[in-house]
Design an enzyme around this catalytic site. Structure first.
Site, mmCIF file in Angstrom:
data_model
loop_
_atom_site.group_PDB
_atom_site.id
_atom_site.type_symbol
_atom_site.label_atom_id
_atom_site.label_comp_id
_atom_site.label_asym_id
_atom_site.label_seq_id
_atom_site.Cartn_x
_atom_site.Cartn_y
_atom_site.Cartn_z
ATOM 1 C CB CYS A 85 -68.475 -29.015 -50.419
ATOM 2 S SG CYS A 85 -66.902 -29.911 -50.370
ATOM 3 C CB CYS A 153 -59.414 -42.743 -38.188
ATOM 4 S SG CYS A 153 -60.680 -43.428 -37.128
#
Length: 173
Positions: A85, A153
């Site tokens: 997006c 991460c």
């Protein structure tokens, strides 16, 4: 390998030294938080807008192979946006080399992520998703650098890097 050796090895991973280089970029981001309205579209909406690898990670909660993302070694000034997006998720100031083989950050842009508990690896982990499209980005661990001690991460395939010299892409969806 017996069970004790295997479990001892797993428990040692988070304690391993993870910080070898912290990005010391001079650029200060103009936008340090976002106000997000979640999109109301099915996951299938994104299938033809991202690569098949990105779709697997973002909307099927897969994980890319460690060391496979070129974004892990990028330390230019810029913004990391959601591959689906295009919501800004991280700034380059928050990026550091964790030694894990995945792009790692000390913190996301405020308001850009939603979190939930993940029990797929037996012990609970905190999984995070783009607050706008719901795309799975990665997991946050408590073995990052000071002052927050967090390591966000991220799967590189779930991100797109935009250098400060380029305009951020328009939001999709």
């Amino acid at each position: 390998m017996n069970r004790r050796i295997f479990l001892t090895g797993l428990l040692a991973i988070p304690a391993a030294p993870m910080i070898s280089r912290i990005s010391l970029a001079q650029h200060q981001p103009e936008e340090t938080s976002v106000n997000v309205r979640p999109l109301d579209v099915p996951h299938s909406y994104w299938r033809d807008k991202v690569s098949s690898e990105a779709y697997e990670v973002l909307f099927e909660e897969g994980t890319e192979r460690a060391g496979s993302s070129p974004l892990d070694k990028i330390y230019q000034d810029g913004t990391y946006v959601c591959a689906a997006c295009h919501l800004p998720l991280f700034t380059s100031e928050a990026k550091f080399d964790s030694g894990t083989g995945w792009p790692s950050f000390t913190q996301p842009i405020e308001g850009a992520m939603e979190q939930k508990q993940d029990y797929r690896m037996i012990w609970p982990r905190t999984e995070y998703h783009c607050a706008r499209c719901g795309g799975h980005q990665g997991h946050v661990f408590n073995d990052g650098p000071p002052p927050r001690g967090e390591r966000w991460c991220n799967n590189g395939v779930a991100l797109r890097f935009v250098p400060t010299t380029d305009a951020l892409p328009e939001l999709r969806g």
